[in-house]
Design an enzyme around this catalytic site. Sequence first.
Site, mmCIF file in Angstrom:
data_model
loop_
_atom_site.group_PDB
_atom_site.id
_atom_site.type_symbol
_atom_site.label_atom_id
_atom_site.label_comp_id
_atom_site.label_asym_id
_atom_site.label_seq_id
_atom_site.Cartn_x
_atom_site.Cartn_y
_atom_site.Cartn_z
ATOM 1 N N HIS A 100 0.926 -1.346 0.125
ATOM 2 C CA HIS A 100 0.074 0.055 -0.191
ATOM 3 C C HIS A 100 1.000 1.099 -0.032
ATOM 4 O O HIS A 100 1.947 1.290 0.590
ATOM 5 C CB HIS A 100 -0.784 0.203 1.222
ATOM 6 N N ASP A 103 2.194 2.374 3.266
ATOM 7 C CA ASP A 103 3.037 1.544 4.069
ATOM 8 C C ASP A 103 4.467 1.862 3.747
ATOM 9 O O ASP A 103 5.181 1.745 4.651
ATOM 10 C CB ASP A 103 2.756 -0.228 3.874
#
Length: 437
Positions: A100, A103
Amino acid sequence: MSAFPDIQKICYVGPQSKNALSFRHYNESEVVAGKTMKDHLRFSVAYWHTLRGTGSDPFGPGTMLRPWETGSDNVDMAQKRVRVAFEFMEKLTTPFFCFHDRDIAPEGASLAETNKNLDAVVKVIKEEMQRTGVKLLWGTANLFSNPRFVHGAATSPNADAFAYASAQVKKALEVTKELGGEGYTFWGGREGYQTLWNTDMKREFDHLAKFMHMAVDYAKQIGFKGQFYFEPKPKEPTKHQYDYDSAACINFLRAYGLADHVKMNIETNHATLAGHSVEHELDYAGAQGFLGSVDANVGDLLLGWDTDQFPTDIYIATKMMLIILKYGGFTTGGLNFDAKVRRESFEPVDLFHAHIGGMDAFAKGLKIAAAIRAEGEIDGMLKQRYSSWDSGIGAEIEAGKQNFASLEKYILAKGDATPNTSGRQELLENIVNRYVF
């Protein structure tokens, strides 16, 4: 400096190995059913759980010992974390990873600053990808953590939230393309509702479709040729997620003209939350031509939420690989370990143990599934069960040569319909056990 100085590259040793840091079944170069295990399974590390998981739960803070998480979450720390991630994947020998956007890089005070942070981290990811040969299976955007998405992103009643999500996915697609990603996944973290009293469901579905069409259009504009995926999940965090299961997702894609652009990314734990088995979800998606990729994990059947545990059940792995092989195997997708170690397993070495167990389980499941398919005993029983459709009245029905009136005449003459064969469920279970044991 090494983040895992005491751990060497994980190698295949064989079924008799008692070395916890070795593979007993996953031999990436072993050929099974015409392809290497590496090409069949296409293992991927989920950046979010593996590198960013803390072990926190609703009853307490994180427990994980993660040296790469110490200090503030800034760009410098994010860049250092990338090198840890690729050391981990290099030693584990996984060929892919997924991420993601939030992240891998911290959010800034503005969208411009956030994008700048992301670019700085992506530069290091590119260096590490070139150094190790690890590839990007798919990317995605986190459209659920920030408070701006409290009511959803693409389905939010706030048009500004939709606009921000659009800008975020635009950048995530650019980054995925830059890193050579083979796909992009839509997961509607908060695309759903808590109560219909304050929800215009039709309008929200329309907005979600418009959002996905914008993404498809922009991918064409920038020359991104990766596969789009849609990940079903029935509930949590909302009471009812719009991407409830494969059937709901596929119906949505067809209804809104997206069927030619998007396939399914099936997760085991999400399947069980929807009241299905993972093999049901895989087979349904495959039968409809939408089987794309898999988030490999399991849930705890005694717990009613998304526990995301590592998959070590040989039966589940075998059932999954039987379906995946049935539909021709992975092309752009793979087995992404969207799983996290337990809160009590807090040492870095536990990350290796968890992934090794999952990789060995699927390697064994692959070999069992390939043997079952090669010998054809179960397929033969399946064919026999449906043999009444291969000739006579069954073949005529399938060919469109019968109607209600003619079938009434047929049954009046025949007298009745009687069961033509036993289901043989217990025998089938015994046959599978023969291969497993």
